[in-house]
Design a protein around this motif. Structure first.
Motif, mmCIF file in Angstrom:
data_model
loop_
_atom_site.group_PDB
_atom_site.id
_atom_site.type_symbol
_atom_site.label_atom_id
_atom_site.label_comp_id
_atom_site.label_asym_id
_atom_site.label_seq_id
_atom_site.Cartn_x
_atom_site.Cartn_y
_atom_site.Cartn_z
ATOM 1 N N LEU A 1 48.948 40.405 36.285
ATOM 2 C CA LEU A 1 48.642 39.466 35.486
ATOM 3 C C LEU A 1 48.675 39.969 33.883
ATOM 4 N N ARG A 2 48.740 41.125 33.678
ATOM 5 C CA ARG A 2 48.769 41.818 32.359
ATOM 6 C C ARG A 2 50.297 41.392 32.081
ATOM 7 N N SER A 3 51.143 41.865 32.925
ATOM 8 C CA SER A 3 52.553 41.487 32.580
ATOM 9 C C SER A 3 52.967 39.995 32.459
ATOM 10 N N GLN B 1 41.250 40.867 37.450
ATOM 11 C CA GLN B 1 42.687 40.871 37.954
ATOM 12 C C GLN B 1 43.854 41.439 37.196
ATOM 13 N N LEU B 2 43.641 41.698 35.855
ATOM 14 C CA LEU B 2 44.583 42.082 34.978
ATOM 15 C C LEU B 2 45.915 42.749 35.587
ATOM 16 N N ASP B 3 45.405 43.815 36.474
ATOM 17 C CA ASP B 3 46.399 44.860 36.844
ATOM 18 C C ASP B 3 46.630 44.657 38.558
ATOM 19 N N GLN B 4 46.369 43.356 39.083
ATOM 20 C CA GLN B 4 46.614 42.777 40.308
ATOM 21 C C GLN B 4 47.930 42.417 40.426
ATOM 22 N N VAL B 5 48.630 42.928 41.301
ATOM 23 C CA VAL B 5 50.365 42.108 41.611
ATOM 24 C C VAL B 5 50.196 40.879 42.613
ATOM 25 N N ASP B 6 50.642 39.940 41.892
ATOM 26 C CA ASP B 6 50.673 38.666 42.813
ATOM 27 C C ASP B 6 51.421 37.397 42.181
ATOM 28 N N ASP B 7 51.705 36.679 43.003
ATOM 29 C CA ASP B 7 52.668 35.478 42.383
ATOM 30 C C ASP B 7 51.647 34.473 41.759
#
Length: 559
Positions: free
Chosen positions: A436-438, A468-474
């Motif tokens: 989410l940060r990206s 969830q800032l550093d969680q990878v997701d679509d």
């Protein structure tokens, strides 16, 4: 001849970008190592040929002790033979991968440069498949082909000498006259292999086109499945399973027609290849048998000459043994050249930079030869102005923004842009794959402190996303349309652009949240910001300095 020259230039245009640079040093070392292995491989093959001949001589004379010694020596030589061959393939695979890595990187860079990925969408099919699969095929197949040619060339040079120095000519009795043919095994191998190659090229010529079509249609089928996966929620809402099944089946039906043509052609090629391969172990023996029956040569010599002739026929039959690889390689090359030509053909759309305002002058647009939207249109937005552009559906609001951003070229007129960078927010929001940060950093990462990000997410109404800032997701699939629009506003607040152009940025929000988003923009962005907002209605007029109406198609307007 011209076609051959063109083919060479096309192959060279793909190859030169890597092999002429210092970055290819690792691959070049692997290539040299592989060439060394090929040389040793051929020398060992000649040694095996000699040992095999001696073994058969000992067998014929019933010399048990010598047979055992020959078998031990032959086994040791075969181990070296296998090790050298495996090492050659290993070095070749390393060189191919490093080349693929560089070629993929360069193609992706070209594809992304000047927004070519957008401009060539209608010009070629499946650029993603060309970059991913065709690059891998090209790099692997061309190195395999080159090394096969080199190895078989060395094999031919080594074993044609063995055949040429076979001391016994062939005596034939034709209509009572004796015909003597010196070096008959060497000449016979050359003539037989050349005729077989010519015949196979004639039979297998359609394979290149069929492989090209197969790759294209397989990619289309895969795209239809991928699209269903991407839009699974929308399809589920519509209960569109039956319709989607028809679409995917129709795409597969396109594969079916090409595939049956391909297997029919491969059947003819494989039939010929198999016949040629089996003949290699029989014809040389048959050719030399008369000499054996007349006690001119030993059984070991017969087997040695037969093996040498077989090696020469395999070397000269490189086209036969590798034809399907050649066809696949040629199809991959054609698809890569098509991608490169499409990218090079597409010129960057350049606008007038350095103007003291944002706008268009005498702008008109034609699509498929039909005048649409506006003609001509004049629009001026001075620095620091906040303008709301309103118009009915189909009047060209989004098309105007596409012109401003350089996505499409106007039929006539000028687009005027200031020197400062413009932050565009398209009608369809986009979030990249990743954390989410990206997503908040996209497209230009900026150093933001954690409290700033947390505060902005809370202000736009997304406090539950902080964890969830550093969680990878679509996140484009995970979040709702309203959440994505609020996240897009958070991205704007973090970027603080001087010039902001937005296409219906709050269409999925209620009036209260819509007002909140514009209040945040007013508070966080610079005081002298330039703002252009596109909307269907004038409800956002109080958030802007002025409202301009975009006229309907085929009306003349000056705004």
């Amino acid at each position: 001849m011209r076609k051959l020259e063109r083919e060479f230039k096309e192959y060279f245009s793909i190859i030169r970008g890597y092999w002429t640079r210092k970055t290819s040093l690792k691959s070049l070392m692997c290539i040299l190592g592989s060439l060394g292995c090929s040389f040793i491989f051929v020398r060992v093959a000649v040694r095996i040929n000699t040992l095999t001949g001696k073994l058969y001589d000992h067998v014929e004379k019933l010399e048990k002790r010598e047979v055992a010694q020959s078998l031990k020596l032959l086994a040791a030589t075969l181990i070296v033979y296998m090790m050298v061959y495996a090492l050659r393939l290993f070095l070749e695979a390393l060189a191919a991968f490093w080349w693929r890595k560089d070629l993929s990187k360069r193609l992706v860079s070209k594809w992304l440069a000047n927004r070519s990925y957008h401009h060539i969408k209608g010009a070629i099919d499946n650029p993603d498949q060309r970059i991913c699969e065709d690059v891998e095929l090209f790099c692997n197949k061309i190195l395999d082909t080159i090394f096969s040619l080199i190895t078989q060339g060395m094999t031919f040079a080594a074993f044609i000498g063995v055949l040429w120095h076979f001391p016994h000519p062939l005596h034939l009795d034709i209509w009572g006259k004796e015909l003597i043919i010196p070096h008959f095994l060497a000449w016979g191998s050359l003539i037989y292999a050349c005729l077989a190659n010519i015949l196979l090229i004639t039979i297998g010529k359609p394979l290149v086109k069929l492989n090209y079509e197969k790759e294209k249609k397989e990619a289309n089928y895969r795209f239809s499945l991928m699209r269903l996966h991407t839009h699974s929620e929308e399809v589920a809402f519509f209960r569109g399973e039956a319709c989607e099944e028809k679409i995917t089946q129709s795409r597969f039906k396109e594969i079916e027609s090409t595939y049956f043509g391909l297997i029919r052609q491969n059947f003819a090629v494989n039939l010929f290849r198999f016949g040629y391969k089996r003949s290699l172990s029989i014809l040389p023996v048959l050719a030399a048998l008369p000499l054996y029956f007349s006690d001119q040569v030993s059984f070991g010599q017969i087997m040695r000459m037969a093996d040498a002739a077989s090696c020469v026929l395999v070397a000269l039959g490189i086209v036969i043994s590798q034809f399907q690889k050649f066809a696949t390689l040629q199809a991959a090359k054609n698809r890569l050249i098509g991608l490169l030509h499409a990218i090079e053909k597409e010129e960057e759309i350049k606008h007038i930079r350095g103007a003291n305002h944002l706008g268009v002058a005498n702008l008109s647009m034609e699509i498929s030869g039909r005048a649409l939207f506006f003609q001509p249109l004049n629009l001026t937005i001075l620095r620091g102005q906040k303008t709301l552009l309103v118009g009915m559906s189909g009047t060209g609001k989004t098309t105007l923004l596409r012109c401003l951003s350089g996505l499409i070229r106007p039929s006539q007129g000028r687009v005027l842009l200031p020197k400062d960078a413009i932050y565009f927010v398209p009608q369809r929001p986009y979030l990249p794959l990743g954390t989410l940060r990206s997503c908040l950093d996209y497209p230009y990462p900026l150093p933001h402190r954690e409290p700033v990000i947390t505060r902005i997410l809370e202000e736009v109404g997304l406090p539950y996303l902080v964890s969830q800032l550093d969680q990878v997701d679509d996140y484009l699939k995970k979040l709702s349309a309203g959440e994505i629009q609020r996240l897009t506003i958070a991205r704007i607040l973090l970027s603080k652009p001087d010039i902001l152009v937005m296409d219906e940025p709050t269409s999925a929000l209620d009036e209260a949240n819509e007002q909140l988003m514009f209040d945040l923009i007013e508070r966080y962005l610079p005081k002298n910001k330039t703002l252009l907002t596109v909307s269907h209605h004038a409800s956002l007029a109080h958030c802007h300095d002025r409202v301009e109406m975009l006229p309907q198609a085929n009306q003349f307007a000056t705004i």
